[in-house]
Design an enzyme around this catalytic site. Structure first.
Site, short mmCIF file in Angstrom:
data_model
loop_
_atom_site.label_atom_id
_atom_site.label_comp_id
_atom_site.label_asym_id
_atom_site.label_seq_id
_atom_site.Cartn_x
_atom_site.Cartn_y
_atom_site.Cartn_z
N LYS A 76 0.87 -1.19 0.00
CA LYS A 76 0.00 0.00 0.00
C LYS A 76 0.90 1.23 0.00
O LYS A 76 2.04 1.16 0.46
CB LYS A 76 -0.89 0.01 1.25
CG LYS A 76 -2.09 0.91 1.15
CD LYS A 76 -3.25 0.26 0.40
CE LYS A 76 -4.40 1.22 0.20
NZ LYS A 76 -5.58 0.55 -0.37
N ASP B 35 -7.08 4.54 -4.51
CA ASP B 35 -7.70 4.42 -3.18
C ASP B 35 -8.27 5.81 -2.89
O ASP B 35 -8.47 6.60 -3.83
CB ASP B 35 -6.67 3.97 -2.12
CG ASP B 35 -7.31 3.58 -0.79
OD1 ASP B 35 -7.81 2.45 -0.68
OD2 ASP B 35 -7.34 4.40 0.15
P1 NDP Z 1 -12.74 8.16 -2.62
O1 NDP Z 1 -11.66 9.13 -2.43
O2 NDP Z 1 -13.30 7.96 -3.98
O3 NDP Z 1 -13.97 8.53 -1.65
C1 NDP Z 1 -13.79 8.58 -0.28
C2 NDP Z 1 -15.09 9.04 0.35
O4 NDP Z 1 -15.00 8.86 1.75
C3 NDP Z 1 -15.38 10.50 0.12
O5 NDP Z 1 -16.77 10.70 0.08
C4 NDP Z 1 -14.77 11.17 1.34
O6 NDP Z 1 -15.34 12.40 1.71
C5 NDP Z 1 -15.05 10.14 2.40
N1 NDP Z 1 -14.03 10.22 3.44
C6 NDP Z 1 -12.70 9.99 3.31
N2 NDP Z 1 -12.06 10.21 4.45
C7 NDP Z 1 -13.00 10.60 5.32
C8 NDP Z 1 -12.97 10.97 6.67
N3 NDP Z 1 -11.81 11.00 7.36
N4 NDP Z 1 -14.14 11.29 7.27
C9 NDP Z 1 -15.30 11.26 6.57
N5 NDP Z 1 -15.39 10.93 5.28
C10 NDP Z 1 -14.26 10.60 4.67
O7 NDP Z 1 -12.20 6.77 -2.01
P2 NDP Z 1 -12.69 5.27 -2.31
O8 NDP Z 1 -14.16 5.26 -2.51
O9 NDP Z 1 -11.81 4.71 -3.33
O10 NDP Z 1 -12.31 4.55 -0.93
C11 NDP Z 1 -13.23 4.46 0.17
C12 NDP Z 1 -12.80 3.33 1.10
O11 NDP Z 1 -12.79 2.09 0.38
C13 NDP Z 1 -11.40 3.47 1.70
O12 NDP Z 1 -11.40 2.88 2.98
C14 NDP Z 1 -10.55 2.61 0.77
O13 NDP Z 1 -9.37 2.14 1.40
C15 NDP Z 1 -11.52 1.47 0.52
N6 NDP Z 1 -11.24 0.68 -0.67
C16 NDP Z 1 -11.20 1.26 -1.91
C17 NDP Z 1 -10.96 0.47 -3.03
C18 NDP Z 1 -11.04 1.02 -4.40
O14 NDP Z 1 -11.00 0.22 -5.35
N7 NDP Z 1 -11.16 2.33 -4.60
C19 NDP Z 1 -10.64 -0.96 -2.90
C20 NDP Z 1 -10.79 -1.48 -1.56
C21 NDP Z 1 -11.05 -0.67 -0.50
P3 NDP Z 1 -14.47 13.76 1.61
O15 NDP Z 1 -14.42 14.06 0.14
O16 NDP Z 1 -15.21 14.76 2.42
O17 NDP Z 1 -13.11 13.45 2.17
#
Ligand code: NDP
Length: 455
Positions: free
Chosen positions: A136, A176
């Site tokens: 990662k 991510d």
């Molecule tokens: P994105 O950046 O596309 O979206 C993240 C979302 O989560 C946004 O809406 C963001 O809001 C919110 N968010 C992030 N940090 C915080 C926080 N500290 N508090 C509140 N809201 C938060 O990321 P992904 O959708 O790709 O990833 C989401 C999760 O899924 C993560 O845990 C990631 O590790 C996991 N994941 C992703 C994969 C992928 O293929 N993309 C694969 C496997 C797991 P804001 O814009 O306000 O920060």
């Protein structure tokens, strides 16, 4: 989240010293401790049955990354000022294949976060049954509010260092939090420029016009919903007619909402770090994508444009009554209180789209209440599994159709569900998908480590 994880779930004698060493050697890394503790707790019965894993130091090696890279990322913002961020890549385990795991760009990124994610990735990738190791990376860079030109300059500087550690047979990143199609394009472009190679298989999540696989964008969210459907299926239930709560509004959340609706459920929520929206009519995915993916706006904008929706500033999305919860934002976003609220409102299943979104106390509460609970390393493995399919297509210069790729993803999620379910039964914890996923992943990794000697 508790600071006394060890008191919460005592460890067995063979693993306690391993955890103690992790805490001493990696002090001030609470998320990493949390992830390691959960795995060490789950695999106690496996170690009783296989003392050779203890005798050969499999655990001591497993909790120590093979390599950790931390580097300076200087770049110039639009006002001409120098900015400096910190870059990370933790190459945790290559015993099953090249290191594989995403890059996260978020101000909260530090070594603890990247190590917890890299550690989880080892078992998740093993569970997919494919030949991929665990790693990662990321940076404390925040893409929010940056211009495309600033994001490009940052990505180019980041890759100026990272490229020497990557390669299709060495280490293959993906997206991510904060790293989507735009960032992957800039990162891949800089790698190609520096190395003078169009090495498609060194990055996944690429645009479908230049080496990306169909369904990779949708895979994590779709997969988490497929996993929920598998858990419900064991009890003769389905998603049809259910009310679904999703947190986040990024890549995972958007496609979890889309698949839930396609399977007959109504997904009523989405959120970001400012609050959540509730849309009793079901979230309009096209509008959500327009606001988040095209305009890069905030979730409040959805409520401004959709008359049936309302925005709750600063509220917890988990106060909304739902049958199925798919937390898809970030780690430790579901507190014990959130879990109690979901349980009181009759939640039936929780499928973690994000990595480790539920604090240990929340997991315990769900399991004690008989809620079907799928940990992220199983439920969100569809993303990395489809990344491995992208690598296969790149290597063989083939392109699979959307439908064929989605069918394959569904098959993989069913296999991960069954492997986790069976492992839990085999080791005396029927229905415990946390134990099952950790055990099934660990068995594959540990057997390979034993076979390959002390490396
Ligand atoms: P994105 O950046 O596309 O979206 C993240 C979302 O989560 C946004 O809406 C963001 O809001 C919110 N968010 C992030 N940090 C915080 C926080 N500290 N508090 C509140 N809201 C938060 O990321 P992904 O959708 O790709 O990833 C989401 C999760 O899924 C993560 O845990 C990631 O590790 C996991 N994941 C992703 C994969 C992928 O293929 N993309 C694969 C496997 C797991 P804001 O814009 O306000 O920060």
């Amino acid at each position: 989240m508790t600071d006394t994880i060890a008191d919460f779930h005592p460890l067995t004698a063979p693993v306690q010293p391993v955890f103690d060493t992790v805490r001493t050697r990696s002090a001030h890394e609470p998320e990493f401790h949390q992830a390691v503790h959960e795995v060490l707790h789950s695999i106690g019965p496996v170690l009783d049955a296989h003392p050779e894993y203890v005798e050969n130091g499999v655990l001591e090696r497993l909790v120590e990354p093979e390599r950790q890279i931390i580097f300076r990322v200087p770049w110039i913002d639009d006002a001409g000022r120098l900015q400096v961020n910190r870059g990370f890549r933790v190459q945790f385990s290559s015993v099953l294949g090249p290191y594989k795991g995403g890059l996260r760009f978020h101000p909260s990124v530090n070594l603890s976060i990247i190590k917890f994610l890299g550690f989880e990735q080892i078992f998740k990738n093993a569970l997919t049954g494919q030949g991929i190791g665990g790693g990662k990376g990321g940076s404390d860079f925040d893409p929010h509010g940056k211009s495309d030109a600033e994001v490009m300059r940052f990505c180019q500087s980041f890759m100026n260092e990272l490229y020497r550690h990557l390669g299709e047979h060495t280490d293959v990143p993906a997206g991510d939090i904060g790293v989507g199609g735009r960032e992957i394009g800039f990162l891949f472009g800089q790698y190609r420029k520096i190395t003078n190679r169009h090495e498609s298989g060194m990055f996944t999540g690429k645009g479908t016009g230049w080496g990306g696989a169909e369904v990779r964008t949708e895979a994590t969210g779709y997969g988490a919903v497929f996993f929920a459907e598998e858990m419900l299926g064991v009890h003769g239930e389905s998603l049809d007619g259910k009310r679904v709560g999703v947190s986040g509004s990024g890549n995972v959340a958007i496609y979890a909402i889309q698949k839930a609706q396609q399977l007959g459920a109504t997904a009523v929520t989405a959120s970001d770090s400012s609050g959540y929206i509730l849309d009793e009519d079901g979230v309009d995915v096209d509008l959500l994508r327009q606001i988040k993916e095209v305009e890069r706006g905030r979730i409040v904008e959805y409520a401004r444009r959709k008359p049936t929706a309302r925005f709750v500033e600063g509220g917890s999305v988990w106060e909304v009554p739902v049958d199925i919860a798919v937390p898809s934002a970030t780690q430790n976003e579901v507190s014990e209180d959130d879990a109690e609220a979901l349980i009181a409102n009759g939640v039936r299943a929780v499928s973690e789209g994000a990595n480790m979104p539920c604090v240990p106390e929340a997991v315990e509460a769900f399991q004690s209440a008989g809620v079907l609970f799928a940990p992220g390393k199983a439920a969100n493995a569809g993303g990395v599994a489809t990344s491995a399919l992208e690598m296969s297509q790149n290597a063989s210069r083939q392109r699979w159709s959307f439908d064929a790729s989605e069918r394959k993803l569904r098959e993989i999620m069913a296999d991960i569900h069954d492997a986790s379910f069976r492992a839990a039964e085999r080791y005396g914890s029927p229905g415990d998908y946390v134990a099952g996923a950790n055990i099934a992943g660990f068995e594959r990794v540990a057997a390979a480590m034993l076979a390959q000697g002390v490396i």
